[in-house]
Design a protein around this motif. Structure first.
Motif, mmCIF file in Angstrom:
data_model
loop_
_atom_site.group_PDB
_atom_site.id
_atom_site.type_symbol
_atom_site.label_atom_id
_atom_site.label_comp_id
_atom_site.label_asym_id
_atom_site.label_seq_id
_atom_site.Cartn_x
_atom_site.Cartn_y
_atom_site.Cartn_z
ATOM 1 N N PRO A 127 0.822 -1.225 0.000
ATOM 2 C CA PRO A 127 0.000 0.000 0.000
ATOM 3 C C PRO A 127 0.850 1.268 0.000
ATOM 4 C CG PRO A 127 -0.030 -1.046 2.156
ATOM 5 C CD PRO A 127 0.728 -1.966 1.245
ATOM 6 N N LEU A 128 0.248 2.331 -0.497
ATOM 7 C CA LEU A 128 0.881 3.647 -0.484
ATOM 8 C C LEU A 128 0.955 4.155 0.952
ATOM 9 C CD1 LEU A 128 -1.032 5.312 -3.450
ATOM 10 C CD2 LEU A 128 1.280 4.388 -3.495
ATOM 11 N N MET A 129 1.893 5.043 1.204
ATOM 12 C CA MET A 129 2.013 5.710 2.496
ATOM 13 C C MET A 129 1.439 7.114 2.313
ATOM 14 S SD MET A 129 3.185 5.103 5.589
ATOM 15 C CE MET A 129 4.425 3.843 5.493
ATOM 16 N N ASP A 130 0.434 7.443 3.100
ATOM 17 C CA ASP A 130 -0.227 8.747 3.034
ATOM 18 C C ASP A 130 0.419 9.646 4.076
ATOM 19 O OD1 ASP A 130 -2.370 10.788 3.767
ATOM 20 O OD2 ASP A 130 -3.288 9.798 2.048
ATOM 21 N N CYS A 131 0.996 10.757 3.646
ATOM 22 C CA CYS A 131 1.759 11.629 4.552
ATOM 23 C C CYS A 131 1.282 13.069 4.486
ATOM 24 C CB CYS A 131 3.239 11.604 4.185
ATOM 25 S SG CYS A 131 4.008 10.000 4.367
ATOM 26 N N VAL A 150 4.848 15.970 11.293
ATOM 27 C CA VAL A 150 4.911 14.908 10.291
ATOM 28 C C VAL A 150 3.964 13.796 10.717
ATOM 29 C CG1 VAL A 150 6.378 13.154 9.225
ATOM 30 C CG2 VAL A 150 7.310 15.424 9.700
ATOM 31 N N HIS A 151 3.091 13.374 9.813
ATOM 32 C CA HIS A 151 2.201 12.254 10.084
ATOM 33 C C HIS A 151 2.091 11.406 8.827
ATOM 34 C CE1 HIS A 151 -1.634 10.067 10.619
ATOM 35 N NE2 HIS A 151 -1.215 10.007 11.874
ATOM 36 N N CYS A 152 2.470 10.127 8.936
ATOM 37 C CA CYS A 152 2.371 9.178 7.824
ATOM 38 C C CYS A 152 1.699 7.900 8.305
ATOM 39 C CB CYS A 152 3.747 8.816 7.277
ATOM 40 S SG CYS A 152 4.578 10.153 6.414
ATOM 41 N N PRO A 156 -4.631 2.569 3.439
ATOM 42 C CA PRO A 156 -5.862 1.895 3.856
ATOM 43 C C PRO A 156 -6.224 2.112 5.329
ATOM 44 C CG PRO A 156 -4.417 0.368 2.696
ATOM 45 C CD PRO A 156 -3.646 1.627 2.920
ATOM 46 N N LYS A 157 -5.263 2.463 6.151
ATOM 47 C CA LYS A 157 -5.515 2.635 7.591
ATOM 48 C C LYS A 157 -5.888 4.073 7.962
ATOM 49 C CE LYS A 157 -2.380 -1.105 8.792
ATOM 50 N NZ LYS A 157 -1.118 -1.482 9.434
ATOM 51 N N LEU A 158 -5.829 4.994 7.000
ATOM 52 C CA LEU A 158 -6.139 6.397 7.266
ATOM 53 C C LEU A 158 -7.636 6.572 7.483
ATOM 54 C CD1 LEU A 158 -5.025 9.324 7.384
ATOM 55 C CD2 LEU A 158 -5.520 9.468 4.943
ATOM 56 N N THR A 159 -7.998 7.185 8.602
ATOM 57 C CA THR A 159 -9.413 7.406 8.924
ATOM 58 C C THR A 159 -9.769 8.882 8.761
ATOM 59 O OG1 THR A 159 -8.982 7.860 11.264
ATOM 60 C CG2 THR A 159 -9.344 5.542 10.633
ATOM 61 N N GLN A 160 -11.066 9.169 8.740
ATOM 62 C CA GLN A 160 -11.528 10.558 8.659
ATOM 63 C C GLN A 160 -11.087 11.339 9.895
ATOM 64 O OE1 GLN A 160 -12.085 11.676 5.991
ATOM 65 N NE2 GLN A 160 -14.100 11.341 5.118
ATOM 66 N N MET A 162 -8.331 10.911 11.588
ATOM 67 C CA MET A 162 -6.917 11.256 11.405
ATOM 68 C C MET A 162 -6.769 12.432 10.450
ATOM 69 S SD MET A 162 -5.040 7.618 10.994
ATOM 70 C CE MET A 162 -5.237 6.316 12.182
ATOM 71 N N ARG A 163 -7.557 12.434 9.390
ATOM 72 C CA ARG A 163 -7.502 13.542 8.427
ATOM 73 C C ARG A 163 -7.875 14.853 9.105
ATOM 74 N NH1 ARG A 163 -10.009 11.076 2.808
ATOM 75 N NH2 ARG A 163 -8.549 9.345 2.752
ATOM 76 N N ALA A 164 -8.942 14.817 9.901
ATOM 77 C CA ALA A 164 -9.379 16.022 10.606
ATOM 78 C C ALA A 164 -8.321 16.480 11.603
ATOM 79 C CB ALA A 164 -10.703 15.756 11.318
ATOM 80 N N SER A 165 -7.690 15.527 12.287
ATOM 81 C CA SER A 165 -6.640 15.859 13.244
ATOM 82 C C SER A 165 -5.448 16.513 12.555
ATOM 83 C CB SER A 165 -6.204 14.589 13.977
ATOM 84 O OG SER A 165 -5.119 14.855 14.822
ATOM 85 N N ARG A 166 -5.077 16.008 11.389
ATOM 86 C CA ARG A 166 -3.973 16.592 10.619
ATOM 87 C C ARG A 166 -4.267 18.043 10.255
ATOM 88 N NH1 ARG A 166 -2.702 12.302 5.787
ATOM 89 N NH2 ARG A 166 -1.341 10.880 6.927
#
Length: 187
Positions: A127-131, A150-152, A156-160, A162-166
């Protein structure tokens, strides 16, 4: 005469195809409605991070350095593509940068010095690494305060959440220092 031009028009793409194959690339044939043509697209193209402006390339370098030093990361990664990027000019040479991008694992071993795609082709079985990276620049130098964020995580494990927290963290970082203002004092 028509048969000669027809054989030349089919010979040239075949020669190009043979040259691409001998060079070790993976050609793809593209059929144009007007004429037959060959376009070379490779899975091992020039590293995309070299095409990034220096402002964003610094953040990608920081993330790659941290990923390579992390014990639980088992693969060698290279920059794949940008999802979103933004910067806020705060004045007096200060800029806050937010860059959301994807890294893709390569066939090279972790810690490999190769930092470009031709020497380390991408793998398609991982899988790709989302950073996301956020940092402050003064001039062209990355500042240590506030500490770069920095957050990677594997895509597939990235949740909504986590996105909001970023986004929340990066927003706080850029607004916490406040925009410099000049006050006029009358006497």
């Amino acid at each position: 005469m028509a048969s000669t031009s027809a054989s030349i028009s089919t010979t040239v793409p075949l020669l190009l195809l043979l040259l691409l194959l001998s060079a070790g690339t993976e050609p793809s044939l593209a059929q144009d409605t007007a004429s037959t043509s060959v376009s070379a697209s490779t899975s091992t193209s020039v590293s995309a991070s070299t095409q990034l402006p220096g402002t964003y390339a610094r953040g990608v370098e920081l993330v790659l350095q941290q990923l390579n030093s992390h014990a639980s990361v088992q693969h060698h990664f290279l920059f794949f593509r940008t999802v979103t990027k933004s910067d806020i000019q705060s004045g007096f040479g200060v800029k806050f940068v937010h860059h959301h991008f994807l890294l893709k694992p390569t066939v090279c071993p972790k810690g490999s010095a190769a930092s470009d795609a031709p020497r380390c082709p991408f793998r398609n079985d991982r899988p790709l690494m989302d950073c996301t990276v956020c940092y402050k620049l003064f001039g062209d130098e990355m500042e240590s305060s506030p500490k770069p964020y920095v957050h990677c995580i594997q895509k597939p494990k990235l949740t909504q959440g986590m996105r909001a927290s970023r986004i929340n963290h990066c927003s706080k970082m850029s607004y916490s220092s406040g925009a410099p203002t000049l006050l006029a004092v009358s006497t």
